[in-house]
Design an enzyme around this catalytic site. Structure first.
Site, PDB file in Angstrom:
ATOM      1  N   ARG A  94       0.852  -1.187   0.000  1.00 56.64           N
ATOM      2  CA  ARG A  94       0.000   0.000   0.000  1.00 56.64           C
ATOM      3  C   ARG A  94       0.886   1.235   0.000  1.00 56.64           C
ATOM      4  NH1 ARG A  94      -3.917  -1.936  -2.061  1.00 56.64           N
ATOM      5  NH2 ARG A  94      -5.175  -0.127  -1.527  1.00 56.64           N
ATOM      6  N   HIS A 118       0.507   1.058 -10.110  1.00 57.45           N
ATOM      7  CA  HIS A 118      -0.366   0.204  -9.298  1.00 57.45           C
ATOM      8  C   HIS A 118      -0.923  -0.940 -10.154  1.00 57.45           C
ATOM      9  CE1 HIS A 118      -2.899   0.361  -5.379  1.00 57.45           C
ATOM     10  NE2 HIS A 118      -2.784  -0.903  -5.807  1.00 57.45           N
TER      11      HIS A 118
END
Length: 319
Positions: free
Chosen positions: A234, A282
């Site tokens: 994250r 991502h």
């Protein structure tokens, strides 16, 4: 249409890919895709299920009768951070396609740094022919932080490639074939690590976790000379200013980053142009939408038969 609850789709993925992937799915119930303009203002009361990724802030007030929320990815922090989140089950997306994609990315990054791809790319651009000395994978210790489904699969595949792999989790874990550390052994774990792989979930304890103090404890003078930081967990678990400073000061010898504090990564970030850094958008373990919808279909069917839901989020732990 059979008398079954519709399912709400609120996924901030590529809209056209989601539409194509919905074709032929949920054939026994209505699908309400909130990306479609005609759903604006749609009454969502009485609906039991939602599949979400970075959902609209007002979704849960618009759909007050939800029984289960299915995450569109492995992470759930964008769901848990919504103030109006009701007290209903939240299910993480766990699927071999997502797991395999993550492990592919992690192994690729470790091999990229091991095999000096940055240096060889510079030599190619300069049309310079020189073989560089490089260690074997077995000379390099990869420390994997986060030993859930994704972390354990990455561990096993890194071991197949010959890396010396150790693992860390906040609480003690006993895993066959893997030397593990917990919170009390963090410094010892870092001191052995040449390549640090971050696969931790985002919790209050892990926000800003990868910082200057942590990088300073990684092994210096190991097989790679300088340690490397790889993060596909994250973005808010890392302090990007500290990553940049550590790279500039030579505390870190390189980095591969798939997640960032703010996404998309700001165009002015120095990370874009650093020669020893790989930036990906991502995309390390992008959800396969068809696999996601098949997974949700199967879980809804089981839930309606009275079966328990797998992969439930523990709100206290944050994952």
């Amino acid at each position: 249409m059979p008398d079954k609850s519709p399912v709400i789709i609120d996924l901030k993925f590529d809209a056209e890919t989601v539409r194509r992937s919905l074709s032929g799915t949920f054939v026994d119930r209505e699908v309400i895709n909130l990306a479609d303009p005609e759903t604006k203002g749609r009454d969502l009361t009485g609906i039991a299920y939602a599949v979400v990724w970075k959902p609209d802030a007002d979704l849960f007030s618009r759909a007050p009768d939800l029984k289960v929320v299915f995450s569109g990815g492995a992470g759930v922090d964008s769901i848990l951070s919504i103030p109006a989140l009701p007290d209903i089950p939240i299910v993480r997306f766990v699927d071999h396609t997502l797991t395999t994609r993550m492990s592919e990315w992690v192994v690729l990054q470790c091999l990229t740094h091991l095999r000096q791809c940055f240096a060889y790319a510079e030599q190619q651009a300069a049309r310079h022919w020189e073989e560089l000395s490089q260690p074997q994978a077995s000379d390099v210790t990869v420390g994997v932080m986060g030993l859930g489904v994704l972390g354990l699969d990455a561990v096993r595949k890194l071991q197949v490639m010959g890396f010396d792999v150790i693992g860390w989790s906040r609480t003690p874990k006993s895993i066959e074939g893997l030397e593990t550390y917990d919170a009390a052994g963090l410094d010892a774990f870092l001191g052995r690590t040449d390549i640090l792989v971050g696969l931790l979930p985002l919790t209050p304890e892990t926000e800003g976790f990868y910082d200057a103090g942590l990088f300073s404890k990684l092994r210096q003078g190991g097989a790679l000379g300088k340690p490397v930081f790889i993060n596909a967990g994250r973005g808010r678990s890392q302090v990007e200013a500290d990553i940049v400073s550590a790279l500039q000061a030579g505390v870190l010898g390189g980095a591969s980053l798939d997640v960032f504090e703010r996404e998309p990564l700001d165009a002015e970030s120095p990370l874009w142009s650093m020669k020893n850094v790989i930036v990906t958008p991502h995309a390390a373990a992008s959800s396969d939408e068809r696999a996601l919808f098949r997974n949700v279909e199967a879980q809804i069917a089981g839930f309606e038969r009275g079966e328990s839901l797998p992969d439930l989020v523990d709100r206290q732990r944050g994952y």
